[in-house]
Design an enzyme around this catalytic site. Structure first.
Site, mmCIF file in Angstrom:
data_model
loop_
_atom_site.group_PDB
_atom_site.id
_atom_site.type_symbol
_atom_site.label_atom_id
_atom_site.label_comp_id
_atom_site.label_asym_id
_atom_site.label_seq_id
_atom_site.Cartn_x
_atom_site.Cartn_y
_atom_site.Cartn_z
ATOM 1 N N GLY A 192 28.711 -139.720 25.540
ATOM 2 C CA GLY A 192 27.957 -140.026 26.747
ATOM 3 C C GLY A 192 28.822 -140.684 27.803
ATOM 4 N N THR A 193 29.721 -141.562 27.383
ATOM 5 C CA THR A 193 30.632 -142.202 28.330
ATOM 6 C C THR A 193 31.528 -141.175 29.003
ATOM 7 O OG1 THR A 193 30.627 -144.312 27.144
ATOM 8 C CG2 THR A 193 32.542 -143.840 28.526
ATOM 9 N N GLN A 213 19.252 -143.726 27.408
ATOM 10 C CA GLN A 213 18.230 -144.472 26.669
ATOM 11 C C GLN A 213 16.876 -143.770 26.642
ATOM 12 O OE1 GLN A 213 18.453 -147.067 24.735
ATOM 13 N NE2 GLN A 213 20.615 -147.462 25.145
ATOM 14 N N HIS A 255 23.871 -139.878 20.064
ATOM 15 C CA HIS A 255 23.620 -140.901 19.046
ATOM 16 C C HIS A 255 22.508 -141.867 19.442
ATOM 17 C CE1 HIS A 255 26.342 -143.246 21.643
ATOM 18 N NE2 HIS A 255 25.832 -144.327 21.087
ATOM 19 N N CYS A 267 26.768 -165.872 24.662
ATOM 20 C CA CYS A 267 27.214 -166.624 23.489
ATOM 21 C C CYS A 267 27.674 -165.713 22.359
ATOM 22 C CB CYS A 267 26.083 -167.509 22.979
ATOM 23 S SG CYS A 267 25.428 -168.637 24.206
#
Length: 461
Positions: A69-70, A177, A196, A320
């Site tokens: 996809g990238t 998505q 995926h 974090c």
């Protein structure tokens, strides 16, 4: 062990597994060759392309398969920008795009082009008006995701596509998505997706370019995939990707309705079960399987480890959990709390029992992390203020400690008094204003200091 991170990668669909195994035997030859094995491979590739094009809503000759996809995003962005270089060098993107789009934008800017980001509201949505204002003369391409990968907010693609059409600017939609849940509505020009994400094998992307869109591939010439994705295609994986997309879409409506009920349960109950939690993203215009929330006074990495030890695999956009200690660009653009961030994205087949089990475990996991950070409950408020203004030195303290120190100190000043937190943690720029919004205090602003930045809060109640 319940896996709740399908937004990153969905488990391999049974149909994908079956198709992959079958095509390993039948689809290993070069589909460009005219002998028997090549013709058989070509038939498989053509059938996969037709199935994928039907799901996308385009013509088969408008769709090519890419290695990811990238890769599809980078190829699509670069190809349209090059094809429309006479129109200008301006690229418009939303502030919450996937990193693949933002990296392509950064490469364009480094090569001398200009990039304009369209802001989002606190729910993570853009507006058609925002894109209309950004589409100045010289705009070559606009990009907009169909739904956000971190908070699930569905974007107004059809409205933005209409605005782009009026301006004569093609719109590239990253549908990674959402494509498994249904086609992208509206008059988009270019669409990308990744197998995926819907339960296909990794290593397969889709790139659809509508007829009439100027497109110039930016790699050496290749005869395969219309010259838009060079190299020998991974045909077994492509066949499995197309077969699983068709299978997933066949049951998408019923599964979406079922998972939406489970996600609504999480959205309602998490704020009742855990103190000081903010559920982020749009409650209505959202993906059916995804919910994201952030917990005050919690170290996101520790919380994810606690949930993992309890048997639940979830993700986070929290700073974090990042080695860079910078907040998620999505949460930053929305202006919401980033600390203690949890993204739950349910794969198809998730049961109510699994969701209930997660909700039983979550309060104890959050409480345990807070206790280790010295916050067993809401920070105590002194009986009497001790000063009209207080300055805290939080230099060297990392998320979520600066906010914890602020919460402890706000009661030491009277209503109308101020607390200033001196911090060198980039996360404070996002989480201190978010804390003010959650706790009902006023964020005054920030000012640079020789070491770090000073963030000032006025006590309201």
């Amino acid at each position: 062990m319940p896996y709740f991170d399908s937004a990153s990668a969905a488990p391999l669909h049974p149909v994908a597994r079956q198709a992959l195994q079958a095509s390993l035997d039948e689809g290993w030859a070069d589909p460009a060759r005219l002998y028997r094995e090549g013709r058989r491979a070509r038939l498989l590739l053509d059938a996969a392309r037709e199935a994928a094009a039907e799901a996308v809503g385009c013509r088969p000759d408008e769709l090519v398969f890419t290695p990811s996809g990238t890769h599809a995003v980078h190829t699509g962005v670069a190809g349209v920008l090059a094809g429309r270089r006479r129109a200008g060098s301006r690229l418009v993107v939303s502030a919450v795009e996937h990193s693949s789009v933002l990296h392509a934008a950064a490469a364009h800017a480094a090569a001398g082009g200009s990039v304009v980001e369209v802001a989002v509201d606190r729910l993570g949505a853009v507006s058609a008006a925002g894109y209309r204002a950004a589409l100045a003369e010289g705009t070559a391409l606009a990009c907009l995701q169909s739904a956000n990968h971190e908070v699930g907010t569905v974007q107004p693609v059809a409205e933005v596509a209409g605005v782009c059409a009026e301006a004569g600017v093609p719109l590239l939609v990253d549908a990674a998505q959402s494509l498994g849940w249904g086609p992208v509505e509206g008059g988009w020009s270019v669409l990308t997706a990744s197998a995926h994400k819907w339960g296909g094998p990794p290593g397969v992307g889709l790139l659809a370019v509508r007829k009439g869109v100027r497109f110039a591939p930016q790699h050496p010439a290749d005869e395969r995939e219309s010259g838009r994705s060079p190299g020998f295609a991974n045909l077994p994986a492509i066949v499995a990707a197309a077969a699983s997309l068709r299978a997933v879409r066949a049951g998408a409506e019923a599964e979406a309705a079922r998972l939406r009920v489970l996600v609504d349960r999480i959205r309602r109950r998490v704020v009742r079960l855990v103190p000081d939690v903010e559920v982020v993203g749009d409650a209505d215009r959202r993906l059916p399987h995804l919910v994201t929330f952030s917990c005050l006074y919690v170290d996101g990495e520790s919380l994810l480890h606690e949930l993992d030890r309890a048997g639940f695999s979830v993700s986070s956009g929290s700073s974090c959990t990042s080695s860079t200690l910078t907040p998620s660009h999505v949460l930053r653009a929305m202006g919401v709390l980033s600390e203690g961030n949890v993204r739950v994205s349910l794969p198809p087949g998730t049961t109510a029992e699994e969701v209930n089990g997660f909700l039983e475990v979550l309060p104890g996991a959050v409480a345990g992390v807070r206790e280790r950070l010295g916050v067993s409950g809401p920070p105590a408020v002194p009986a009497e203020p001790v000063a009209d203004s207080v300055e805290l030195d939080a230099l060297g303290l990392r998320c979520p400690q600066p906010v914890i120190e602020l919460a402890r100190a706000i009661g030491t000043v009277p209503v109308g008094g101020t607390v200033t937190v001196l911090s060198d943690d980039e996360v404070a720029r996002l989480d201190i204003p978010a804390w003010c919004a959650m706790r009902g205090h006023a964020y005054v602003g920030e000012s640079p200091r020789p070491a770090g930045t000073a963030y000032t809060v006025r006590r309201v109640r």
